[in-house]
Design a protein around this motif. Structure first.
Motif: not given
Length: 322
Positions: A289-305, A69-79
């Motif tokens: 904001s329903l930006k699941m792809g962006y939230a997943s990318a943020l999660s992996f930045v936190l994971f790296a820290i 998901t972190s490599f996609t633009d995903y907003s739940i309501v759309s593919a």
């Protein structure tokens, strides 16, 4: 006339007959030790299969989905559609992310030393074999097992500007207490106070375990040399529990980068985004904001820290053991 080959064949058949009869009289039994090992192995896998299934369903699969998901633009309501590293590049240029990072670093810089002092100091005071010490250990541990919602409700009252207990105590000393939860200068410190109160019981127990492993002979020798209580603590106790101290410090740092409940329940990230943390920002990005792809990318930045601090912890722990 019997030939040599016929005699050899008859002798071979006689020998085989004797071997078969001997096996029938003395059957080969399997080593009972090997059978016991196999039974234990089967039983172990029977106990492990359900936890492993749960681990795969609730950890491994969601983790792999989050990576994708972190490599996609995903907003739940759309593919979802593939955008590559765009989300990670957006993180670096997101000013709001750096606000959340700054708040989290400030929280960590204040919370970690205060949490260490409070938990270690409490452990020193309760490191004795008396019934009162046991009672206070239990009392101090109660907030750890309490609901975060209940804890936040208590602290909303404690930090109330007009009728709160904290400002009332400050008033006894003629200090005009601030509006803790609605002042951007004090809101994060108010969250830190609640976090210390709610979580120091765990580290107190860890420190108690470390203190009880300090040899009594060392303390007695220091007393005979004329050392006072503080000198014994500084020169004998703290060096003896250095691995425990480092472990608690790393746990506090990692936990402080994951703070969410306190900010969500006490201030909602305000006032003026003064208490929004990295995890809170991830939550807002994904479910607000329903930006699941962006939230997943943020999660992996936190994971790296967090991974960096975990590797530091492993390195120094192995160094201490060796």
């Amino acid at each position: 006339m019997t030939t040599t080959n016929d005699l050899a064949l008859e002798m071979s058949e006689i020998k085989q007959t004797h071997v078969d009869e001997d096996r029938a009289r003395h059957p080969v039994t399997e080593n009972p030790k090997n059978e016991s090992v196999r039974r234990q192995s089967r039983a172990a896998w029977m106990f492990l299969v359900i936890p492993l299934l749960f681990f795969a369903v609730f950890v491994i699969i969601p983790l792999l989905l989050a990576v994708g998901t972190s490599f996609t633009d995903y907003s739940i309501v759309s593919a979802p559609h593939w955008i590559g590293l765009a989300n990670f590049r957006a993180v670096l240029s997101d000013s709001f992310f750096w606000v959340a990072m700054r708040n989290t670093v400030y929280y960590t810089a204040v919370y970690v030393p205060l949490g260490l002092v409070v938990s270690f100091g409490t452990a020193l005071l309760l490191n004795r074999r008396t019934w009162s010490a046991k009672v206070f250990r239990t009392l101090f541990y109660i907030p750890v097992v309490s609901s975060s919602v209940a804890t936040a409700t208590i602290w909303v009252w404690v930090l109330n500007k007009d009728k709160g207990m904290l400002n009332m105590v400050l008033g006894w000393f003629h200090i005009n207490g601030p509006n803790w939860l609605n002042d951007s200068q004090w809101a994060m410190f108010a969250i830190i106070l609640m976090s210390i109160w709610a979580g120091f019981g765990v580290n107190m127990i860890i420190f108690l375990g470390g203190l009880q492993s300090v040899p009594v002979d060392l303390r007695e020798a220091a007393k005979l040399d004329g050392a006072n209580w503080w000198q014994i603590v500084w020169n004998v106790v703290i060096p003896s529990i250095r691995p425990t101290m480092f472990l608690v410090t790393m746990q506090l740092i990692i936990g402080s980068f994951q703070v969410f409940d306190q900010a969500y329940l006490l201030t909602g990230g305000g006032p003026g985004n003064a208490t929004i943390t990295i995890v809170y920002y991830i939550y807002n990005s994904g479910f607000g904001s329903l930006k699941m792809g962006y939230a997943s990318a943020l999660s992996f930045v936190l994971f790296a820290i967090i991974l960096v601090f975990s590797l530091i912890n492993m390195h120094f722990t192995d160094k201490e053991e060796s």
